[in-house]
Scaffold this motif. Structure first.
Motif, PDB file in Angstrom:
ATOM      1  N   UNK A   1     153.422  23.304 -54.912  1.00  0.00           N
ATOM      2  CA  UNK A   1     155.268  22.880 -54.333  1.00  0.00           C
ATOM      3  C   UNK A   1     155.052  21.161 -54.628  1.00  0.00           C
ATOM      4  N   UNK A   2     156.692  21.653 -55.621  1.00  0.00           N
ATOM      5  CA  UNK A   2     156.781  20.371 -55.826  1.00  0.00           C
ATOM      6  C   UNK A   2     157.991  19.604 -55.640  1.00  0.00           C
ATOM      7  N   UNK A   3     157.818  17.972 -55.043  1.00  0.00           N
ATOM      8  CA  UNK A   3     159.238  17.393 -54.712  1.00  0.00           C
ATOM      9  C   UNK A   3     159.905  17.119 -55.694  1.00  0.00           C
ATOM     10  N   UNK A   4     161.129  17.238 -56.987  1.00  0.00           N
ATOM     11  CA  UNK A   4     161.569  15.737 -56.810  1.00  0.00           C
ATOM     12  C   UNK A   4     161.936  14.397 -57.897  1.00  0.00           C
ATOM     13  N   UNK A   5     161.982  14.282 -56.683  1.00  0.00           N
ATOM     14  CA  UNK A   5     162.015  12.649 -56.838  1.00  0.00           C
ATOM     15  C   UNK A   5     161.415  12.163 -55.456  1.00  0.00           C
ATOM     16  N   UNK A   6     160.793  12.940 -54.607  1.00  0.00           N
ATOM     17  CA  UNK A   6     160.451  11.858 -53.498  1.00  0.00           C
ATOM     18  C   UNK A   6     158.722  12.709 -53.286  1.00  0.00           C
ATOM     19  N   UNK A   7     158.048  11.898 -52.726  1.00  0.00           N
ATOM     20  CA  UNK A   7     156.460  12.238 -52.351  1.00  0.00           C
ATOM     21  C   UNK A   7     156.424  12.822 -51.710  1.00  0.00           C
ATOM     22  N   UNK A   8     155.183  13.424 -50.867  1.00  0.00           N
ATOM     23  CA  UNK A   8     155.417  14.445 -49.848  1.00  0.00           C
ATOM     24  C   UNK A   8     154.475  14.258 -49.672  1.00  0.00           C
ATOM     25  N   UNK A   9     153.748  14.290 -47.963  1.00  0.00           N
ATOM     26  CA  UNK A   9     152.994  13.764 -47.073  1.00  0.00           C
ATOM     27  C   UNK A   9     152.195  15.618 -46.378  1.00  0.00           C
TER      28      UNK A   9
ATOM     29  N   UNK B   1     150.521  15.690 -35.792  1.00  0.00           N
ATOM     30  CA  UNK B   1     151.322  15.693 -36.217  1.00  0.00           C
ATOM     31  C   UNK B   1     152.076  14.341 -35.608  1.00  0.00           C
ATOM     32  N   UNK B   2     151.897  13.619 -34.553  1.00  0.00           N
ATOM     33  CA  UNK B   2     152.359  12.436 -34.511  1.00  0.00           C
ATOM     34  C   UNK B   2     152.029  11.277 -35.178  1.00  0.00           C
ATOM     35  N   UNK B   3     151.026  11.762 -35.830  1.00  0.00           N
ATOM     36  CA  UNK B   3     150.715  10.605 -37.017  1.00  0.00           C
ATOM     37  C   UNK B   3     151.539  10.410 -38.545  1.00  0.00           C
ATOM     38  N   UNK B   4     151.588  12.251 -38.255  1.00  0.00           N
ATOM     39  CA  UNK B   4     152.349  12.128 -39.904  1.00  0.00           C
ATOM     40  C   UNK B   4     153.951  11.624 -39.766  1.00  0.00           C
ATOM     41  N   UNK B   5     154.712  11.843 -38.458  1.00  0.00           N
ATOM     42  CA  UNK B   5     155.769  11.476 -38.501  1.00  0.00           C
ATOM     43  C   UNK B   5     155.559  10.098 -38.191  1.00  0.00           C
ATOM     44  N   UNK B   6     154.660   9.831 -38.026  1.00  0.00           N
ATOM     45  CA  UNK B   6     154.792   8.114 -37.515  1.00  0.00           C
ATOM     46  C   UNK B   6     154.682   7.293 -38.012  1.00  0.00           C
ATOM     47  N   UNK B   7     154.304   8.376 -39.694  1.00  0.00           N
ATOM     48  CA  UNK B   7     153.745   7.418 -40.718  1.00  0.00           C
ATOM     49  C   UNK B   7     151.641   6.226 -40.478  1.00  0.00           C
ATOM     50  N   UNK B   8     150.819   7.126 -40.205  1.00  0.00           N
ATOM     51  CA  UNK B   8     149.925   7.047 -40.049  1.00  0.00           C
ATOM     52  C   UNK B   8     149.571   8.187 -41.209  1.00  0.00           C
ATOM     53  N   UNK B   9     149.197   7.853 -42.121  1.00  0.00           N
ATOM     54  CA  UNK B   9     148.727   8.648 -43.413  1.00  0.00           C
ATOM     55  C   UNK B   9     147.589   8.616 -43.531  1.00  0.00           C
ATOM     56  N   UNK B  10     146.622   8.275 -43.280  1.00  0.00           N
ATOM     57  CA  UNK B  10     145.218   7.758 -43.704  1.00  0.00           C
ATOM     58  C   UNK B  10     144.544   9.050 -44.291  1.00  0.00           C
ATOM     59  N   UNK B  11     143.881   9.157 -45.895  1.00  0.00           N
ATOM     60  CA  UNK B  11     143.476  10.213 -46.962  1.00  0.00           C
ATOM     61  C   UNK B  11     142.479  11.138 -46.260  1.00  0.00           C
ATOM     62  N   UNK B  12     141.995  11.470 -45.234  1.00  0.00           N
ATOM     63  CA  UNK B  12     140.738  11.775 -44.858  1.00  0.00           C
ATOM     64  C   UNK B  12     141.790  12.765 -44.103  1.00  0.00           C
ATOM     65  N   UNK B  13     142.599  12.502 -43.380  1.00  0.00           N
ATOM     66  CA  UNK B  13     143.539  13.968 -43.085  1.00  0.00           C
ATOM     67  C   UNK B  13     144.658  14.543 -43.524  1.00  0.00           C
ATOM     68  N   UNK B  14     145.558  13.463 -44.391  1.00  0.00           N
ATOM     69  CA  UNK B  14     146.507  13.809 -45.112  1.00  0.00           C
ATOM     70  C   UNK B  14     146.590  13.786 -46.778  1.00  0.00           C
ATOM     71  N   UNK B  15     147.101  14.128 -47.449  1.00  0.00           N
ATOM     72  CA  UNK B  15     147.252  14.567 -49.146  1.00  0.00           C
ATOM     73  C   UNK B  15     148.807  13.226 -49.099  1.00  0.00           C
ATOM     74  N   UNK B  16     148.939  12.474 -49.874  1.00  0.00           N
ATOM     75  CA  UNK B  16     150.352  12.308 -50.522  1.00  0.00           C
ATOM     76  C   UNK B  16     150.362  12.915 -51.779  1.00  0.00           C
ATOM     77  N   UNK B  17     151.420  13.481 -52.137  1.00  0.00           N
ATOM     78  CA  UNK B  17     151.346  14.133 -53.500  1.00  0.00           C
ATOM     79  C   UNK B  17     153.089  13.396 -54.269  1.00  0.00           C
ATOM     80  N   UNK B  18     152.829  12.543 -55.146  1.00  0.00           N
ATOM     81  CA  UNK B  18     153.445  12.037 -56.105  1.00  0.00           C
ATOM     82  C   UNK B  18     154.638  12.966 -56.183  1.00  0.00           C
ATOM     83  N   UNK B  19     155.205  12.476 -56.125  1.00  0.00           N
ATOM     84  CA  UNK B  19     156.818  13.423 -56.755  1.00  0.00           C
ATOM     85  C   UNK B  19     156.685  13.470 -58.612  1.00  0.00           C
TER      86      UNK B  19
END
Length: 249
Positions: free
Chosen positions: A75-83, A210-228
């Motif tokens: 999956x690719x988001x053209x212009x926005x980062x994905x979490x 889900x709480x931390x995903x939606x509230x913006x607590x994106x530590x690398x241990x539990x979440x991957x941030x994918x650049x545009x």
């Protein structure tokens, strides 16, 4: 932040609950759970939704999915980062951590997983009311076909003779989130477990991921941030997923 959340519909209650409590503005979009049956179809649907997101409208796009039979790979988001949560499937999101899911799987691999959300969202489709991988779903399809052809009692007998249920599963686990009360389907799951000769167990779940995903607590241990314009691929280790170059660049 302004966030766009794309979630499997079996997480609807948790997603709306977390969005209501989030300090951020969150637009929630739900995707039909039946698309899981065909990963390439689900992937195409998710990509279509990502392509439709307006440029500069959101600070991030949240994917309420695990790896889910590689449905999110590429999956690719053209212009926005994905979490994206680091999870194999939504059972991790219900239990609250990938480590706990791994522990449960090691202890009792033959588990059929149930949640209130999944049961509610299964009333109008093929009758499957439990979470799981493709093999589990295939067994449920066989059972439903027998019910339609021969009636429920005969279907139960045929499955008993085949040994299909007992050969693979021994426990029916009902996950109940501690943070939010939901309708109680324990009796329904207990009845199914008794009919199939499984042990029933009620497990305390958590919506912390889900709480931390939606509230913006994106530590690398539990979440991957994918650049545009970049994508994600499986790692086949404890990280589960990683960022990678997109074939389209």
């Amino acid at each position: 932040m302004y966030l766009k959340g794309i979630f499997c519909e079996v997480l609807a209650r948790q997603a709306y609950y977390a969005a209501a409590l989030s300090p951020h503005v969150v637009d929630v979009e739900l995707v039909n759970k039946g698309l899981h049956d065909t990963p390439e179809v689900l992937r195409a649907d998710l990509q279509r939704r990502l392509n439709a997101i307006e440029r500069d409208r959101y600070d991030a796009v949240l994917l309420g999915y695990g790896l889910c039979s590689n449905s999110i790979v590429g999956l690719v988001c053209p212009h926005t980062r994905m979490v994206v949560p680091r999870a194999h499937d939504c059972i991790t999101l219900y239990l609250g951590s990938k480590e706990r899911y791994a522990d449960e799987f090691r202890a009792t691999p033959g588990t059929y997983w149930y949640t209130a959300d999944y049961i509610e969202r299964s009333r109008d489709d093929d009758g499957r009311v439990a979470l799981g991988a493709a093999g589990e779903k295939d067994m449920s399809v066989v059972y439903q076909e027998y019910v339609e052809k021969y009636g429920r009692d005969n279907a139960d007998y045929l499955m008993e003779v085949m040994g299909a249920w007992r050969a693979h599963y021994s426990r029916a686990a009902y996950i109940e989130a501690e943070e939010m009360p939901l309708p109680d389907y324990v009796a329904q799951v207990q009845e199914q477990a008794a009919r199939r000769g499984w042990v029933f167990e009620k497990l305390a779940g958590s919506i912390i991921i889900l709480r931390d995903l939606i509230e913006g607590r994106w530590d690398d241990e539990r979440f991957l941030i994918v650049s545009p314009r970049r994508t994600l691929v499986p790692t086949y280790d404890a990280r589960i997923i990683r960022e990678a170059d997109s074939p389209e660049g």
